[in-house]
Design a protein around this motif. Sequence first.
Motif, PDB file in Angstrom:
ATOM      1  N   CYS A   1      -5.902 -19.655  -3.128  1.00 35.25           N
ATOM      2  CA  CYS A   1      -5.550 -18.282  -2.768  1.00 35.25           C
ATOM      3  C   CYS A   1      -4.294 -18.287  -1.909  1.00 35.25           C
ATOM      4  O   CYS A   1      -4.179 -19.067  -0.962  1.00 35.25           O
ATOM      5  N   GLY A   2      -3.367 -17.452  -2.249  1.00 37.89           N
ATOM      6  CA  GLY A   2      -2.117 -17.385  -1.494  1.00 37.89           C
ATOM      7  C   GLY A   2      -1.444 -16.061  -1.725  1.00 37.89           C
ATOM      8  O   GLY A   2      -2.068 -15.012  -1.711  1.00 37.89           O
ATOM      9  N   GLY A   3      -0.154 -16.107  -1.989  1.00 37.90           N
ATOM     10  CA  GLY A   3       0.575 -14.873  -2.214  1.00 37.90           C
ATOM     11  C   GLY A   3       2.022 -15.143  -2.524  1.00 37.90           C
ATOM     12  O   GLY A   3       2.558 -16.225  -2.228  1.00 37.90           O
ATOM     13  N   THR A   4       2.659 -14.143  -3.137  1.00 38.94           N
ATOM     14  CA  THR A   4       4.074 -14.240  -3.465  1.00 38.94           C
ATOM     15  C   THR A   4       4.896 -14.493  -2.210  1.00 38.94           C
ATOM     16  O   THR A   4       5.863 -15.268  -2.222  1.00 38.94           O
ATOM     17  N   GLU A   5       4.499 -13.848  -1.098  1.00 39.64           N
ATOM     18  CA  GLU A   5       5.253 -13.980   0.141  1.00 39.64           C
ATOM     19  C   GLU A   5       4.935 -15.270   0.898  1.00 39.64           C
ATOM     20  O   GLU A   5       5.465 -15.497   1.983  1.00 39.64           O
ATOM     21  N   ILE A   6       4.086 -16.113   0.308  1.00 36.14           N
ATOM     22  CA  ILE A   6       3.756 -17.412   0.895  1.00 36.14           C
ATOM     23  C   ILE A   6       4.359 -18.535   0.061  1.00 36.14           C
ATOM     24  O   ILE A   6       4.574 -19.641   0.543  1.00 36.14           O
TER      25      ILE A   6
ATOM     26  N   THR B   1       0.821  -1.205   0.000  1.00 34.20           N
ATOM     27  CA  THR B   1       0.000   0.000   0.000  1.00 34.20           C
ATOM     28  C   THR B   1       0.859   1.261   0.000  1.00 34.20           C
ATOM     29  O   THR B   1       0.396   2.336   0.325  1.00 34.20           O
ATOM     30  N   THR B   2       2.121   1.123  -0.346  1.00 34.40           N
ATOM     31  CA  THR B   2       2.976   2.290  -0.513  1.00 34.40           C
ATOM     32  C   THR B   2       3.399   2.355  -1.968  1.00 34.40           C
ATOM     33  O   THR B   2       3.042   1.518  -2.769  1.00 34.40           O
ATOM     34  N   GLN B   3       4.196   3.361  -2.302  1.00 36.65           N
ATOM     35  CA  GLN B   3       4.438   3.633  -3.717  1.00 36.65           C
ATOM     36  C   GLN B   3       5.334   2.607  -4.390  1.00 36.65           C
ATOM     37  O   GLN B   3       5.151   2.318  -5.563  1.00 36.65           O
ATOM     38  N   ASP B   4       6.308   2.079  -3.698  1.00 36.99           N
ATOM     39  CA  ASP B   4       7.202   1.109  -4.323  1.00 36.99           C
ATOM     40  C   ASP B   4       6.695  -0.307  -4.092  1.00 36.99           C
ATOM     41  O   ASP B   4       6.204  -0.634  -3.015  1.00 36.99           O
ATOM     42  N   PRO B   5       6.831  -1.193  -5.095  1.00 41.06           N
ATOM     43  CA  PRO B   5       6.428  -2.592  -4.901  1.00 41.06           C
ATOM     44  C   PRO B   5       7.349  -3.284  -3.912  1.00 41.06           C
ATOM     45  O   PRO B   5       8.540  -2.986  -3.832  1.00 41.06           O
ATOM     46  N   LYS B   6       6.779  -4.200  -3.147  1.00 40.38           N
ATOM     47  CA  LYS B   6       7.585  -4.986  -2.218  1.00 40.38           C
ATOM     48  C   LYS B   6       8.443  -5.965  -3.005  1.00 40.38           C
ATOM     49  O   LYS B   6       7.949  -6.645  -3.900  1.00 40.38           O
ATOM     50  N   ALA B   7       9.718  -6.034  -2.660  1.00 36.49           N
ATOM     51  CA  ALA B   7      10.629  -6.995  -3.283  1.00 36.49           C
ATOM     52  C   ALA B   7      10.736  -8.200  -2.361  1.00 36.49           C
ATOM     53  O   ALA B   7      11.298  -8.116  -1.268  1.00 36.49           O
ATOM     54  N   ILE B   8      10.177  -9.331  -2.814  1.00 36.02           N
ATOM     55  CA  ILE B   8      10.039 -10.516  -1.967  1.00 36.02           C
ATOM     56  C   ILE B   8      11.005 -11.606  -2.430  1.00 36.02           C
ATOM     57  O   ILE B   8      10.873 -12.121  -3.546  1.00 36.02           O
ATOM     58  N   PRO B   9      11.978 -11.977  -1.603  1.00 34.25           N
ATOM     59  CA  PRO B   9      12.897 -13.058  -1.983  1.00 34.25           C
ATOM     60  C   PRO B   9      12.235 -14.428  -1.858  1.00 34.25           C
ATOM     61  O   PRO B   9      11.473 -14.684  -0.927  1.00 34.25           O
ATOM     62  N   TRP B  10      12.509 -15.285  -2.822  1.00 34.39           N
ATOM     63  CA  TRP B  10      12.214 -16.720  -2.710  1.00 34.39           C
ATOM     64  C   TRP B  10      13.537 -17.426  -2.437  1.00 34.39           C
ATOM     65  O   TRP B  10      14.566 -17.096  -3.037  1.00 34.39           O
ATOM     66  N   THR B  11      13.493 -18.404  -1.532  1.00 30.15           N
ATOM     67  CA  THR B  11      14.681 -19.182  -1.221  1.00 30.15           C
ATOM     68  C   THR B  11      14.523 -20.597  -1.785  1.00 30.15           C
ATOM     69  O   THR B  11      13.517 -20.920  -2.420  1.00 30.15           O
ATOM     70  N   GLN B  12      15.502 -21.441  -1.500  1.00 27.34           N
ATOM     71  CA  GLN B  12      15.418 -22.826  -1.972  1.00 27.34           C
ATOM     72  C   GLN B  12      14.298 -23.603  -1.276  1.00 27.34           C
ATOM     73  O   GLN B  12      13.911 -24.686  -1.730  1.00 27.34           O
ATOM     74  N   LEU B  13      13.747 -23.037  -0.220  1.00 28.08           N
ATOM     75  CA  LEU B  13      12.618 -23.664   0.454  1.00 28.08           C
ATOM     76  C   LEU B  13      11.313 -23.435  -0.297  1.00 28.08           C
ATOM     77  O   LEU B  13      10.404 -24.269  -0.248  1.00 28.08           O
TER      78      LEU B  13
END
Length: 665
Positions: free
Chosen positions: A441-446, A304-316
Amino acid sequence: MHSNATQPLLQKAKVWRSITKKAYDFLSFDQLKRIYDILFEHEPLPIAWIPDEASQDSNLAKAMKKLHIQAYASFYQWSVEHKEQFWQMAIEQLDIQLDHPFDQILQTDTGLENPGLENPTWLPGARLNIVRSCFKAKPDKTALMVSDENNNTKSYTYQQLDSLTRQVASGLTALGLQPKDRVVMYLPLGLEAVAAYLGIIRAGMAAVLVADSFSAQELSKRIAISQAKALITVDEYQYNGKTLSVYEKVKAAQAPQTIVVSPAGGTDLREEDLKWEEFLGEEKVDYYISDPGHMISLLFSSGTTQDPKAIPWTQLTPIKCATDAFFHQDVHPGDVLTWTTGMGWMMGPWTIFAALINNATLALFTGSAASKAFGRFVEKAGVTILGTIPSLVKVWRSAQMMENLSWKVRLFSSTGEPSQAEDYLYLMWLARFKAPVIEYCGGTEIGGGYLTGSVMQPASPATFTTPALGMQLVFRDEATGQVSAHEAGEVFIVPPSIGLSQQLLNRDHHEEYYAGTPTLGSLPRTGSGGIPLEGIPLRRHGDSYLKVSQVQDTIFYKSRGRTDDAMNLGGIKVSAVEIEKILNEHPAVTETAAVAVAPAGGGPEQLVVFYVPTQENLSKEVLKKQLQQKLSEELNPLFRIKDVIAKESLPRTASNKLMRRALRE
């Protein structure tokens, strides 16, 4: 609704199945829909599909049998009360390739900031490269089928894909890139995208995923956030009958050194850029081996802010992707899996891991899925599992473009936005009502889903039936903290789970997901594998759901959209602030408020823009057209404005915060 009251409903579901088997060939969808409506007229929830004999061969049924568990609800409960055992089962079932075994499944005393369940260590001691787990199938098995709008279909074996992946890893190393460097991918989901993604990870680097529909300005922003050192793209490709020039946007964004797939004749590359064929190496680079927490990818999700959240994915994260696919989408080695998505969204890499780690075949269509050509591809490729989004199904239905095709689909899945029940009954009709729709339903951060369905439960179009296995949820009403039957509430996730993000590149992770959230008082105390049971912090996600009904042990949920300022437009998550920032630059508006409004009958959200006009006198039609043009050029052409509404002022709180919820209501 108690189980004894649900027996007539399940009997009606069996009657419905019998009707569809006997009458499908001589009754139209509308005629069957009328029978469906009459049959379930006095029921709180229509049941369009119930588990059949094939369900007993599902991955779920076999896992339940192994544990001597009869009911799905009991298996789900076991998965959250014995999380460590559940994830060990998943890792063994998926045959995740480890170069060094883990010492234990879960460690919570990590010494990190905000330790415990918010920041656990999964699989401590393990060493691996997750790409190795994508190539366990026999070398001559078909790994990939790709096609375009001209129905030029090609197939590639696991051996061929593995070879190309090695060439990518070697090519990146030859450019001087090192493990942990970041490489942007800005191209459609096809052969080169899959090979590039896996090749980047094989070499120990991180793939930065940006949707090629985003503008040069948005690409430039994401390059800066990720500090990427190289980029992989295409010159151009066909989409919906039009030629999309992607490389031109790369040059406009002043991107770093770029590898360009299939440059058209006469296309001038920048001096530092390379053609794909020139870039590919000689398969000399082996797997880069690291710990499970090593970053493999960077994806963006609007907050909800101006820049998109940068979400890391790991080997998990791929373990979460493949586990969900194994249990909830029921992916088997003999399946052909496709999803109507792109490389810039989480379902792109999710689909790659879901198919390949489960030794299945991945089918990809690089053109518009809103076309007859896509339907023919599904038929020709023998797709058995088809994932899509509600907006697309609505197009298929209105144009009747997927009818009279011999699809072999045995399971549909849907994600990205709320579904419309009638459209999804139509989707099931396309497969003769033999295939359920697994809402997801989920999300990039999930790294996958938190609320979904299964082939061991009845299916009602546009509803969810279970939290994802291994993941416990709490639904809370803002006023009381409790949610009763037929009430809506915000969903919170009970950590830990493999797949849940633990850091953000450009945001405070704790503030984003945990600050100010309530804690869970207690959990069932049996068999929790050492996980502390009191004071567990709840993790916010921002979605609201309505508990619709209960049939025996199955609770049905319907999406009520977002509780924050984010929205889903055409399956793409975007923040209202990102849209408003662009629209506020128009000289005819003082300020704007972007809200997503669900249609009265349910279904995908529609973008409505409220605005305060300036003295410049523009008609509503002209202003809407000009605002749409700005949004398409500067953010994403896939975001479509449904309506613009003039207001003398926009409602605000005492602290001057815009009250989008009031406008939405």
